[in-house]
Design an enzyme around this catalytic site. Structure first.
Site, PDB file in Angstrom:
ATOM      1  CB  SER A 144      87.020  87.692 -32.963  1.00 34.97           C
ATOM      2  OG  SER A 144      86.547  87.046 -33.951  1.00 34.97           O
ATOM      3  CE1 TYR A 157      88.514  92.400 -35.301  1.00 34.03           C
ATOM      4  CE2 TYR A 157      88.115  90.073 -35.298  1.00 34.03           C
ATOM      5  CZ  TYR A 157      87.769  90.851 -34.875  1.00 34.03           C
ATOM      6  OH  TYR A 157      86.395  90.728 -34.747  1.00 34.03           O
ATOM      7  CE  LYS A 161      87.837  91.705 -31.232  1.00 32.30           C
ATOM      8  NZ  LYS A 161      86.922  92.215 -30.558  1.00 32.30           N
ATOM      9  CE1 TYR A 202      86.599  86.412 -40.694  1.00 32.05           C
ATOM     10  CE2 TYR A 202      84.617  88.068 -42.164  1.00 32.05           C
ATOM     11  CZ  TYR A 202      85.316  88.348 -40.351  1.00 32.05           C
ATOM     12  OH  TYR A 202      85.877  88.204 -40.061  1.00 32.05           O
TER      13      TYR A 202
END
Length: 258
Positions: A144, A157, A161, A202
């Site tokens: 990601s 997270y 990734k 976000y």
């Protein structure tokens, strides 16, 4: 990149293939002639609907259950695909889970859930797939753009990734001995159900009053979300003969995210 049958006869497994980016990848590979195994964890209806859609179009696809966070189930999944298809040529590891949370709120259970699916799940499906592949196999894992961004309360997270990009870099020379290429794709913000669910996360607190679409316009050179089909096109390229000299690399498909 076109939808020409450049993958004709190739046997492919797409984990997390029933929805979102995974479903777009399944459609793209099937349109290019691949025989596609659509893996799902719980949404059998979505997987069956996708298989039905492709079958009606004259494509070859089958649905396979399996939770990639469980290594035993992962090996059973690959075994079932190989048994039905007679082998495996392509793997797209797309299954993954999201997480936002302040440092003080992260629990061992959070860590285990993220890393079991996003890291261990991708490692062990690769292990099982490689054991079944012959010369010329190709693998794409899911990283990601979050791996290189500073996103508020997104450390767990992002770390999961980033591990994937390190994984493909280090597996590349080992798998090259068997003429198997491995790469990762790092999508930016993409128009999926997951993106809709987490879009507010976000937005940093200082920009809480800024609409998400305005935030995207300000942070992305293209000024919009990706469509799942655009991510799928990059994956299909990495699986194609045109990418014969690419391995150990993470391709960012992020619209120029800064």
């Amino acid at each position: 990149m076109t939808s020409a049958p450049t993958l004709a006869g190739k046997r492919a497994l797409v984990t997390g293939g029933s929805r979102g980016i995974g479903a777009a990848i399944v459609r793209r590979l099937a349109s290019q002639g691949a025989i596609v195994a659509v893996n799902y964890r719980s949404d059998r209806a979505a997987a069956d609907a996708l298989v039905g859609e492709l079958t009606d179009q004259g494509c070859a696809a089958s649905a396979f259950p399996g939770d990639v966070s469980d290594a035993a189930q992962t090996h059973e999944l690959v075994g079932a695909v190989v048994s039905e298809f007679g082998g495996l040529d392509l793997l797209v590891s797309n299954a993954g889970v999201e997480h936002f949370g302040a440092l003080e709120t992260i629990t061992q259970a959070d860590f285990d859930r993220l890393f079991q699916t996003n890291v261990a799940g991708q490692l062990f499906v690769t292990q099982a797939a490689v054991a079944a592949m012959t010369d010329g196999g190709r693998i794409v894992l899911s990283s990601s753009v979050s791996m290189r961004l500073a996103v508020y309360q997104h450390a767990l997270y992002a770390a999961s990734k980033a591990a994937i990009s390190a994984m493909v870099r280090n597996l590349a020379p080992e798998l090259a001995e068997r003429n198997i290429a491995i790469n990762a794709i790092a999508p930016g913000a993409t128009a999926t159900r997951m993106a809709t669910r987490y879009s507010a996360n976000y937005t940093p607190p200082a920009l809480a009053d800024v609409p998400f679409d305005a935030l995207i316009r300000s942070m992305s050179a293209l000024g919009r979300l990706a469509q799942p089909a655009e991510i799928a096109a990059v994956v299909a390229f990495l699986l194609s003969p045109d990418a014969s000299y690419i391995t150990g690399t993470t391709i960012e498909a992020d619209g120029g995210w800064s």
